[in-house]
Design an enzyme around this catalytic site. Structure first.
Site, short mmCIF file in Angstrom:
data_model
loop_
_atom_site.label_atom_id
_atom_site.label_comp_id
_atom_site.label_asym_id
_atom_site.label_seq_id
_atom_site.Cartn_x
_atom_site.Cartn_y
_atom_site.Cartn_z
NE ARG A 154 -10.35 -10.29 -5.98
CZ ARG A 154 -10.08 -9.44 -5.02
NH1 ARG A 154 -8.82 -9.13 -4.73
NH2 ARG A 154 -11.03 -8.84 -4.34
CG HIS A 189 -13.98 -4.73 6.85
ND1 HIS A 189 -14.17 -3.42 6.48
CD2 HIS A 189 -13.57 -4.69 8.13
CE1 HIS A 189 -13.87 -2.63 7.49
NE2 HIS A 189 -13.51 -3.37 8.52
CE LYS A 228 -4.35 -1.15 1.76
NZ LYS A 228 -5.11 -0.74 2.78
C1 MV4 Z 1 -11.12 3.77 5.33
C2 MV4 Z 1 -12.35 4.26 5.80
C3 MV4 Z 1 -12.42 5.59 6.14
N1 MV4 Z 1 -11.32 6.37 6.02
N2 MV4 Z 1 -10.06 4.59 5.24
C4 MV4 Z 1 -12.24 -0.83 5.27
C5 MV4 Z 1 -11.65 -1.94 4.48
C6 MV4 Z 1 -10.45 -1.38 3.80
N3 MV4 Z 1 -10.37 -1.86 2.46
C7 MV4 Z 1 -10.62 0.09 3.87
N4 MV4 Z 1 -11.69 0.36 4.77
C8 MV4 Z 1 -11.97 1.63 5.12
N5 MV4 Z 1 -10.95 2.51 5.00
C9 MV4 Z 1 -10.18 5.85 5.58
N6 MV4 Z 1 -9.11 6.65 5.48
C10 MV4 Z 1 -13.42 3.39 5.90
C11 MV4 Z 1 -13.23 2.07 5.57
C12 MV4 Z 1 -14.39 1.22 5.71
C13 MV4 Z 1 -14.99 0.62 4.62
C14 MV4 Z 1 -14.48 0.78 3.33
C15 MV4 Z 1 -15.07 0.18 2.27
C16 MV4 Z 1 -16.20 -0.60 2.46
C17 MV4 Z 1 -16.73 -0.78 3.71
C18 MV4 Z 1 -16.13 -0.19 4.81
C19 MV4 Z 1 -16.67 -0.36 6.07
C20 MV4 Z 1 -16.06 0.24 7.14
C21 MV4 Z 1 -14.93 1.03 6.97
#
Ligand code: MV4
Length: 504
Positions: free
Chosen positions: A292, A235, A116
């Site tokens: 993918r 998630h 990342k």
């Molecule tokens: C975040 C966010 C808010 N702010 N990053 C959760 C899984 C990972 N792929 C990234 N995620 C998140 N990152 C920042 N800076 C909120 C989430 C997140 C989320 C993102 C996508 C789909 C569902 C989610 C559920 C909770 C939090």
């Protein structure tokens, strides 16, 4: 042209890939573990070979055995599906050494995207907006304090080699910083074998919107529009749709261009997905890229009319993309529901077992990508995804109506599934209006976890939950068992209920 393709996967995705191979006149080779002797994907293949015991580390992750089967069966290429070996950069290298084609991007693209910190740096250089934060690992708690005072609270700590929902902590304030720092580092170490973490500003209630891209090995790259994937539980995505209800043609153009830029930055080819978080102002940020074919690819196929697996096969053969960006049009709307062998009444615990009865929906606008049959025993060893129900409609309303109808037709007897949970979401007013973000399920459907509540407010949360439970109990005992919104005859209603509740 490939004469024979080995599919290094199981379940619905193995079948999906084999269907594309069959349409293109390519032979198919299945591999399977001892737990999968009765699995449906074997029956879809021209040939099938046992590769090892049930645990995936001893079967579906065994690069050496899979490559050996590919060579001895005379396959020229390997499709990894999703999960298992799909995003392991060593696998395409091993294929290359064995003289086999990996149906996916280069090992180098996978490696660059897998870190990342590297990908955040590369995207920043390429002019793709990333979530504000750091592009270096955090060296110490003192350093984290300095970063936090610049980024501000709330912030997120994330594993540098993470992805999905692991190695991720929301920090509301100074007082939570030290414990969150230690917890995220140790979780990163145990989950990914690397305790490097970095900081991002926390976006409140973002939407998760991803863009499908297709790129060939000659430098052509296009996007196929977006998928809205905000409906997730811990998630795990459960409902995806295209187009996103919040998208505008202007925003789609901007985000699509950025998705192509992201793919070009890592010299990407094959099908890929660029994930963004979109905030309430319509500002969007690169989150990660998936190198993918994704579980939710069918919604894009239904609205664009493009078969993504066939596109992957053509690209892997070295052919140029047969489409230009102007050839891509989104028509109507599509929604996908993931059907899992999980018990919604028991904390979504996997619910393996024998499928005693099965009715798969069909009819106008319905597609079911499944990996099960009546009499099949769902093994405990793998992801509990049973099938994906996908609906297409001329607009979102029709797609919603169709998937609701199809969810009512779906009957799986013998094991617990999340079907009742999916029906509940699809009946929700906010979903029907398209008012969705990443907190939808916690806000509207189930309670969240205490971790999401700032420490100082946890007692208040407990008291509020008690009041809520009390009020719900009062309401439950004072309301009629079923409110009949539509005025239909009692006779018809009785008949419908009898149909819907048979075999339950
Ligand atoms: C975040 C966010 C808010 N702010 N990053 C959760 C899984 C990972 N792929 C990234 N995620 C998140 N990152 C920042 N800076 C909120 C989430 C997140 C989320 C993102 C996508 C789909 C569902 C989610 C559920 C909770 C939090």
């Amino acid at each position: 042209m490939f004469k024979k393709v080995l599919v290094a996967n199981r379940g619905e995705i193995a079948i999906r890939v084999m269907r594309a191979c069959r349409e293109m006149g390519m032979g198919t080779v299945a591999v399977y573990s001892e737990a999968d002797r009765q699995a449906l994907h074997l029956r879809f293949a021209d040939e099938a070979y046992l590769i090892g015991p049930p645990p995936s580390a001893e079967s579906y992750l065994r690069t050496d055995k899979i490559i050996e089967v590919a060579k001895s069966s005379g396959a020229q290429a390997i499709h990894p599906g999703y999960g298992f070996l799909a995003e392991n950069p060593k696998f395409p290298l091993a294929c290359q050494e064995a003289g086999l084609v990996f149906i996916g991007p280069s090992a180098e693209s996978i490696r660059l995207i897998g870190s990342k910190l590297t990908s955040r740096r590369m995207m920043t250089e390429a002019g793709v907006p990333v979530v504000p934060g750091t592009c270096e690992g955090v060296g110490s708690l003192e350093q984290l304090g300095d970063i936090a005072s610049k980024v501000g609270f709330p912030l997120m700590l994330k594993a540098a080699t993470g992805g999905g929902g692991k190695g991720l902590r929301l920090v509301h304030g100074e007082e939570e910083l030290a414990s969150a720092y230690r917890a995220t580092r140790s979780e990163s170490q145990s989950s990914f074998g690397d305790d490097t973490i970095y900081v991002e500003k926390y976006l409140d209630c973002p939407r998760h919107i991803e863009f499908q891209v297709l790129a060939d090995q000659h430098g052509n790259c296009i996007h196929l529009g977006e998928r809205e994937c905000s409906i997730q539980r811990r998630h795990q995505k459960i409902i995806e749709e295209s187009p996103s209800p919040m998208m505008t043609p202007e925003l789609r153009k901007k985000m699509g261009e950025m998705a192509i830029r992201a793919a070009r930055a890592v010299c990407y080819y094959s099908a890929g997905t660029v994930e963004f978080l979109v905030d309430g102002n319509g500002d969007f940020y690169f989150l990660e890229m998936n190198t993918r074919l994704q579980v939710e690819h069918p919604v894009t196929e239904l609205v664009t009319g493009i078969d993504l697996v066939k596109a992957q096969l053509l690209i892997a053969e070295g052919k140029p993309l047969p489409w230009k960006q102007e050839d891509i049009h989104q028509r109507g709307a599509a929604i996908e529901c993931r059907i899992y062998a999980e018990d919604p009444d028991n904390n979504f615990l996997p619910s393996p077992g024998k499928i005693l009865g099965l009715t798969i929906p069909a009819g106008p606008g319905i597609r079911d990508d499944g990996g099960i049959y009546e009499g099949y025993e769902v093994p405990i060893y793998y992801d509990p995804l049973l099938s994906k129900l996908v609906a297409w409609g001329s607009d979102r309303q029709e797609a919603v109506q169709r998937i609701r109808r199809a969810l009512q037709e779906y009957k799986i007897v013998g094991i617990k599934t999340n079907l009742p949970f999916l029906r509940k979401i699809l009946e929700h007013k906010a979903f029907i209006k398209g008012e969705i973000d990443t907190h939808f399920i916690n806000r509207h459907i189930t309670a969240g976890t205490m971790e999401e509540v700032p420490a100082a407010l946890r007692e208040v949360a407990v008291i509020a939950a008690a009041i809520h439970a009390y009020e719900r109990e009062i309401n439950r005992t004072q309301q009629p068992a079923r409110s009949s919104q539509q005025k239909i005859s009692r006779w018809k209603e009785a008949g419908r209920q009898a149909f819907l509740h048979q075999n339950r």
